[in-house]
Scaffold this active site. Structure first.
Site, PDB file in Angstrom:
ATOM      1  CB  SER A  32      -0.959   0.009   1.185  1.00 66.05           C
ATOM      2  OG  SER A  32      -0.273  -0.248   2.384  1.00 66.05           O
ATOM      3  CG  ASP A 235      -3.863   4.186   8.177  1.00 65.56           C
ATOM      4  OD1 ASP A 235      -2.758   4.679   8.477  1.00 65.56           O
ATOM      5  OD2 ASP A 235      -4.192   3.955   6.998  1.00 65.56           O
ATOM      6  CG  HIS A 238      -1.659   3.247   4.747  1.00 62.94           C
ATOM      7  ND1 HIS A 238      -2.922   2.833   5.088  1.00 62.94           N
ATOM      8  CD2 HIS A 238      -1.048   2.193   4.183  1.00 62.94           C
ATOM      9  CE1 HIS A 238      -3.063   1.564   4.736  1.00 62.94           C
ATOM     10  NE2 HIS A 238      -1.935   1.156   4.184  1.00 62.94           N
TER      11      HIS A 238
END
Ligand SMILES: *[C@@H]1O[C@H](CO)[C@@H](O)[C@H](O)[C@H]1NC(C)=O
Ligand SMILES: *[C@@H]1O[C@H](CO)[C@@H](O)[C@H](O)[C@H]1NC(C)=O
Ligand SMILES: *[C@@H]1O[C@H](CO)[C@@H](O)[C@H](O)[C@H]1NC(C)=O
Length: 265
Positions: A32, A235, A238
């Site tokens: 990601s 979060d 990230h």
């Protein structure tokens, strides 16, 4: 009449597919944080659509589309590839901007997005049923069809390998095997690789094992830049947009320091 002529030319320019092709190609792989989640506060939330100037479209920066054609690159760069996740700003665009800023004669850059969110290193193994490895090699291969040279693989992955002890423990040998396989399958034994050491993970102990593997891997023509301490989204996994801009610049400066990547093309 003259205006009409101009109008027809304008139409033709729009309708005729432009033959875009890059000189310098970069493969983008990993999970990601390579795909880009900057501006996506929580996993699969909404992207805030804020594109910093370091990530804005530029006619000298192209991307290989899902259908393997070159188009002018724009965020989210991985939208079509990492299609089951919400993508935001990643390191690819700021990387390209920084290379062009430091070396204005570098030539048109082609980015080949291949990263997939939530993947472990085993998901990238050659022959894995996920098909990620195969897709990367096929996209790399397709990227060469219109000319240009692959200059480096940019790799940012490993967060998903901080959940289970065995994944973290085997990370180093799996990563080494992956890089070796990619070089072999691209017929490019000296392919330059620049990877990012993790800023985040699920378990701190295991994150440190993966980071040690990344920072300690012994392969030639490989550099590691460190994302440790860069700001994260809410979060805690990230990188924020600002952090992605920094990672892009770090990758670019590492690339430009390779002995024969910039001066001796
Ligand atoms: C690479 O591309 C060529 C055509 O450009 C094709 O013949 C070949 O099968 C491709 N190889 C892979 C591994 O995709
Ligand atoms: C992190 O992983 C280690 C090693 O497997 C384990 O001992 C520890 O309990 C884990 N920590 C958390 C917070 O889950
Ligand atoms: C860099 O230089 C070495 C030695 O001349 C050569 O073997 C290698 O292929 C070069 N790498 C690239 C990416 O051009």
């Amino acid at each position: 009449m003259f205006l009409f002529f101009i109008f027809v030319c304008f139409l033709a320019a729009c309708v005729e597919p432009q033959e875009l092709s890059p000189e310098n190609i970069f493969l983008l792989g990993g999970q990601s944080n390579m795909a880009g989640r900057g501006g996506v506060p929580k996993v699969n939330g909404h992207w805030n659509k804020k594109v910093p100037t370091e990530s804005s479209p530029n006619p000298s920066i192209l991307q290989l589309s899902l259908h393997k054609t070159w188009v002018v690159a724009h965020e989210p760069l991985h939208e079509e590839i990492d299609k089951y996740k919400t993508c935001g700003v990643g390191p690819g665009m700021p990387f390209a901007h920084e290379v062009l800023a430091k070396d204005p004669n570098f030539g048109v850059i082609g980015l080949v997005p291949c990263a997939i969110g939530g993947t472990k290193i085993t998901d990238w193994a050659k022959g894995s049923s996920t098909g990620h490895y195969k897709q990367l090699v096929e996209r790399a291969n397709a990227s060469l069809k219109s000319g240009g040279k692959i200059k480096a693989l940019l790799w940012y992955q490993g967060e998903s390998d901080t959940q289970q002890q065995t994944d973290a423990r085997f990370y180093k040998r799996r990563l080494k095997r992956l890089f070796t396989n990619i070089r072999a399958d691209l017929n490019s034994p000296n392919l330059q690789i620049i990877q990012v050491a993790l800023a985040s993970g699920y378990n701190n102990t295991l994150k440190e094992i993966v980071r040690a593997a990344q920072l300690g891997i012994d392969l030639p023509d490989l550099q590691t830049v460190d994302a440790k301490g860069l700001p994260l989204e809410q979060d805690h996994l990230h990188l924020s947009t600002a952090a992605q801009v920094q990672v892009g610049k770090m990758l670019a400066n590492a690339f430009l320091q390779f002995p024969n990547c910039s001066g001796l093309r």
